[in-house]
Design an enzyme around this catalytic site. Structure first.
Site: not given
Ligand SMILES: *Cc1c(COP(=O)(O)O)cnc(C)c1O
Length: 410
Positions: A126, A195, A220-221, A369
């Protein structure tokens, strides 16, 4: 005897999970497949947020730091998340964003491995993870080795300080073996940061059991904490008191209310807190997490696998003739809780789906997705989705001129 007469219909893995769908607000007519991006709103949260605002804030004011225990919300919320990721409760705190938490734990890891020159990470991670890894490397004069996740283990040597890897890939949903990668990192003398953004709340994992060093993830997921909900971080207890985190603020101080000019870190994971956290957001996340109480994680996993498998089978049966390719692992043990399809007209298809109130998302360059959140998605959702995609292909509604222009958010 005719078994079919008495056999129950194929119901959900646990009765508990058939019922958890009822605990969420699902807007009229909507089929939701984006719980891996922003979870649905739990019904209890509405009243709870209103109470927090009206009573704890509006009436209790400053006294609520004590009376409503605002101060320990990061720890109490962290403990609820710990139960979902195989961690003893005191090792997890909820705070900040995933990006900020990655920065804090990765700097700590690099400091624990001072003298080593490299950070190894998945080149397809990500993007925010890649940006943070890049910044940490710059600050410490280190080199980033970015390779496909499967090649990480071939790139480990005595010069690697830390490995950063996402447990469930955000695009393909591929699961990387936590135990195996952690062990390999340790054999090279490196520390590993996981992560868990697409893991917690849908895919069980065992941080303590696999010997992981650090982890971060999103609120939030699949945890349904709401837009911009606080994230969380995990630090293995054996490391916590040796960690020097770079955003050492007063909430991570051993005695914040002494207002001492010198920084003295709290013991344990609490030292990873920085400043005052968003109390309303934390309260909402904490309340949302109560939905998991009494839910058996292996039931959760079974239901997730069943839904993604049903979707993949149905794509094979009904959609492959339209040119859709499954881009997620077919082996259920290696697949998280979403499924990605690839299609050259994927963007237009997703736009038309959204117009018909089927909500998934699109990731560059051509990934469609679909998240199957085991707390609330069901078989009917899957069948309806397959039908809708089939109709869109037959009618060629993906071709509408307005879908040629890409929007920022999908
Ligand atoms: C959604 C997601 C994030 C989001 O990071 P934020 O700093 O909380 O916005 C980070 N890493 C991964 C792998 C994600 O899927």
């Amino acid at each position: 005897m005719d078994c079919s007469a008495t056999a129950k219909p194929m119901i959900d893995a646990g009765d508990m999970l058939a019922e958890t769908r009822e605990r969420f607000c699902i807007p009229e007519g909507v089929r939701y497949f984006d719980g891996n991006s922003l979870g649905l709103m739990p019904k209890v949260v509405q009243l709870h947020a209103s109470n927090v605002i009206t009573h704890e804030w509006g009436t209790g004011l400053i006294h609520s730091w004590h009376d409503a225990e605002w101060r320990t919300l990061p720890q109490r919320t962290g403990a609820k998340i710990a139960a979902l990721i195989g961690a003893e409760p005191q090792q997890v705190v909820a705070c900040d964003s995933t990006s900020v938490n990655l920065f804090k734990v990765l700097v700590s890891a690099v400091r624990l491995r001072a003298g080593r020159q490299k950070i190894v990470t998945d080149s397809d991670a990500f993007p925010t993870d890649l940006y943070i890894v890049g910044q940490v490397a710059r600050l410490f004069g280190l080199t980033v080795v970015g390779v496909p996740a499967r090649e990480i283990n071939d790139n480990l040597d005595e010069d690697v300080a830390a490995v950063v890897l996402t447990h469930v890939d955000y695009r393909s949903a591929e699961i990387y073996d936590m135990q195996a990668y952690t062990q390999r990192a340790h054999e090279a003398g490196a520390l590993i940061v996981w992560d868990l953004s697409h893991t917690a709340g849908a895919v069980p994992c065992d941080l303590d059991g696999s010997g992981a060093d650090f982890a971060v993830g999103c609120g939030y997921k699949y945890l349904n904490g709401g837009p911009g909900a606080p994230a969380y971080l995990y630090v293995a207890e054996r490391h916590a008191d040796a960690c020097e985190q770079p955003l050492a603020g007063w909430f991570g101080h051993a005695r914040p209310f002494d207002f001492a000019p010198d920084y003295k870190p709290a013991s344990g994971t609490v030292r990873f807190l920085c400043g005052t956290n968003p109390v309303i957001g934390l309260s909402v996340l904490s309340r949302a997490l109560d939905i998991f109480e009494g839910v058996c994680l292996s039931d959760l996993r079974s239901r997730s696998i069943r839904l993604t498998a049903l979707f993949i089978d149905s794509v094979d049966k009904h959609l492959s003739s339209h040119g859709f390719a499954v881009a997620s692992p077919r082996d259920a043990t290696r697949r998280g809780s979403h499924v990605s399809l690839r299609h050259q007209h994927g963007y237009g298809v997703m736009q038309e789906l959204a117009k018909r109130k089927f909500i998934g998302d699109f990731r560059m360059p051509d990934y469609m997705r679909f998240g199957f959140a085991p707390l609330y998605n069901n078989d009917e959702d899957v069948h309806a989705l397959i039908d809708a995609i089939d109709q869109i292909m037959i009618s060629r509604d993906w071709e509408k001129p307005e879908y040629q222009q890409r929007r920022d958010f999908t």
